[in-house]
Enzyme design. Structure first.
Site, short mmCIF file in Angstrom:
data_model
loop_
_atom_site.label_atom_id
_atom_site.label_comp_id
_atom_site.label_asym_id
_atom_site.label_seq_id
_atom_site.Cartn_x
_atom_site.Cartn_y
_atom_site.Cartn_z
CG HIS A 27 31.40 36.84 8.61
ND1 HIS A 27 32.73 36.69 9.05
CD2 HIS A 27 31.24 38.06 9.43
CE1 HIS A 27 33.16 37.67 9.79
NE2 HIS A 27 32.28 38.38 9.85
CB CYS A 28 32.52 30.80 9.68
SG CYS A 28 32.64 30.36 7.85
CB VAL A 29 37.44 31.57 8.68
CG1 VAL A 29 38.75 32.17 8.08
CG2 VAL A 29 37.40 31.57 10.16
CB THR A 30 36.06 30.71 4.23
OG1 THR A 30 35.17 29.70 4.61
CG2 THR A 30 37.51 30.54 4.68
NE ARG A 31 32.31 27.01 4.10
CZ ARG A 31 32.10 25.48 4.20
NH1 ARG A 31 31.18 25.34 4.88
NH2 ARG A 31 32.95 24.71 3.97
#
Length: 362
Positions: A27-31
Site C-alpha cells: 500500500h501507498c498513502v491512499t491505495r
C-alpha cells in the site's frame, strides 16, 4: 465513525476473486497495490460498493484500490491477517505486476523509474529560478525597476542563486545517465561518466548547434576525423533527454553482456573501458544525432499544436491529463517538459498541470 476492517477485507477478497487470486499486496498513502494472478476474476462493480473504497482501476500490471490515508493501513493489515501474505513493498509488487503490463504500460514505467529519482534536483532548480525571477522582475516590487537595479549589492546573490539553479539543467544528461543506468541494470558510475561525456566542454555547446548548422556568426560544425574514414559531429547534448536515455540503455546492454563473458580477474580492467569506448562512439556517431532530431520533432510538434490552435491544444491536454495521472502515463510528459525547456527556455505544460490540479481541488 468506526469501521469493521476485518469485514471490509473479507469483502475485498471476495470481490478480487478470492485469496487464491492474490499474489502480493502493498500500500501507498491512499491505495492498496495488488498483484493478481487473474485480473479478469475481479468484480469491480461489487468492489466499488464496499465501505471505504473510493474507486479502483487496473494499471501497470497492478490492481489498485483507493481507500484513503490512514484507513488504507488498517485495511491492509486486516487483508494480510486473513491471507497470510508476507509484508511487501510497492517496489516488490510493481516487479510482480510488470510481466502482466502491456507494452505501453512498460514504456511508461521506464519513464517513471528513470525520472522520478531526479525530480528533487529539478524541483530545487525550479524553485531557485523562481527566486531569481523575482529578483530580476522589473516593476514587481518597485515601479520601473528590478530589485537588482535598486540594490546593486544583490547582484552577487543573484549570480550565486542562478549558478545553483542552472546546475541541474547544465548537467541533466549526467543525472539521467545515473538514473537510467540504475533502471536498466548497468553501472551507475558509468552512466554518470557517459552523461558528462555528452556535455564535455570540448564539444560544441548544444545551445549553439542551430547557429553552427545555419553558419551564423561565423560558426560551423566541428567534427572528429576518425582515421580519414568517417567523421563524427563534435557536438554536445546539453539539456537533451533522449540521447542519454538511449545511450544509457545501450551501455547497460553492452556492460551486462561483457560481465557475463569476461573472467572476473580482469573485469575491472576490461569491462568499464570497453563499455565506455563502444557506447561513446555509438552515442556521438549514431544515437545522439538521431535522437536529437527526434526530440526536436516531438517538441516542435507540441509547440506547433499550441501555436496553431492553442484553445484546442489546451482542451485536449485538459481532457486527457487527469485520466493519464490515474494510469501513471503522465510521467511521459517529463521528457517533453525538459526538452521544451532545453529548446525554448521554458515549458507551457507545467502551468497547465498546475491549473488542472487547482481545478480538481476546487
Amino acid at each position: 465513525m468506526s469501521h469493521d476492517y476485518s469485514q471490509i477485507a473479507r469483502e475485498l477478497l471476495h470481490s478480487l476473486g478470492g485469496a487464491a487470486n492474490l499474489e502480493q499486496a502493498a500500500h501507498c498513502v491512499t491505495r492498496l497495490r495488488l498483484a493478481l494472478k487473474d485480473p479478469s476474476l475481479v468484480d469491480s462493480n461489487t468492489l466499488n460498493q464496499i465501505d471505504l473504497v473510493k474507486g479502483s482501476f487496473f494499471t501497470g500490471g497492478l490492481y489498485q484500490v483507493v481507500i484513503g490515508p490512514g484507513e488504507v493501513e488498517k485495511v491492509y493489515a486486516a487483508l494480510r491477517e486473513q491471507t497470510g501474505l508476507a509484508a511487501a513493498t510497492i517496489a516488490d509488487v510493481k516487479q510482480q505486476g510488470a510481466d502482466k503490463a502491456n507494452a505501453m504500460q512498460r514504456l511508461v514505467r521506464v519513464f517513471s523509474d528513470v525520472f522520478m529519482p531526479i525530480l528533487p534536483a529539478l524541483i530545487i532548480a525550479g524553485l531557485l529560478m523562481g527566486v531569481n525571477n523575482l529578483l530580476g522582475a522589473k516593476g514587481m516590487f518597485i515601479d520601473g525597476k528590478t530589485l537588482l537595479d535598486a540594490y546593486p549589492q544583490l547582484d552577487g546573490v543573484w549570480s550565486l542563486i542562478n549558478l545553483m539553479a542552472n546546475t541541474s539543467f547544465v548537467f541533466l544528461p549526467a543525472l539521467v545517465g545515473w538514473s537510467a543506468a540504475k533502471r536498466f541494470g548497468g553501472s551507475e558510475i558509468l552512466g554518470i561518466v557517459l552523461g558528462l561525456m555528452l556535455v564535455h566542454p570540448d564539444l560544441l555547446n548544444a545551445w549553439n548547434y542551430g547557429k553552427a548548422v545555419a553558419g551564423l556568426e561565423g560558426q560551423s560544425l566541428p567534427y572528429f576525423n576518425i582515421l580519414g574514414l568517417f567523421q563524427i559531429e563534435k557536438v554536445g547534448y546539453q539539456g537533451q533527454i533522449l540521447p542519454i536515455l538511449m545511450a544509457a540503455y545501450v551501455m547497460s546492454v553492452i556492460e551486462k553482456w561483457l560481465r557475463a563473458r569476461v573472467p572476473n580477474a580482469i573485469q575491472l580492467l576490461v569491462v568499464p573501458i570497453t563499455t565506455i569506448v563502444i557506447t561513446g562512439v555509438l552515442a556521438l556517431a549514431i544515437i545522439g544525432p538521431v535522437t536529437r532530431h527526434l526530440g526536436i520533432l516531438i517538441t516542435e510538434g507540441v509547440v506547433l499544436l499550441f501555436d496553431v490552435a492553442p484553445v484546442l491544444g489546451g482542451m485536449i491536454f485538459g481532457l486527457l491529463y487527469a485520466p493519464l495521472v490515474i494510469t501513471g502515463m503522465h510521467h511521459m510528459f517529463l521528457a517533453v517538459d525538459l526538452q521544451l525547456i532545453a529548446n525554448h527556455g521554458g515549458t507551457f505544460i507545467w502551468p497547465m498541470i498546475v491549473m488542472s490540479n487547482l481545478a480538481q481541488g476546487s
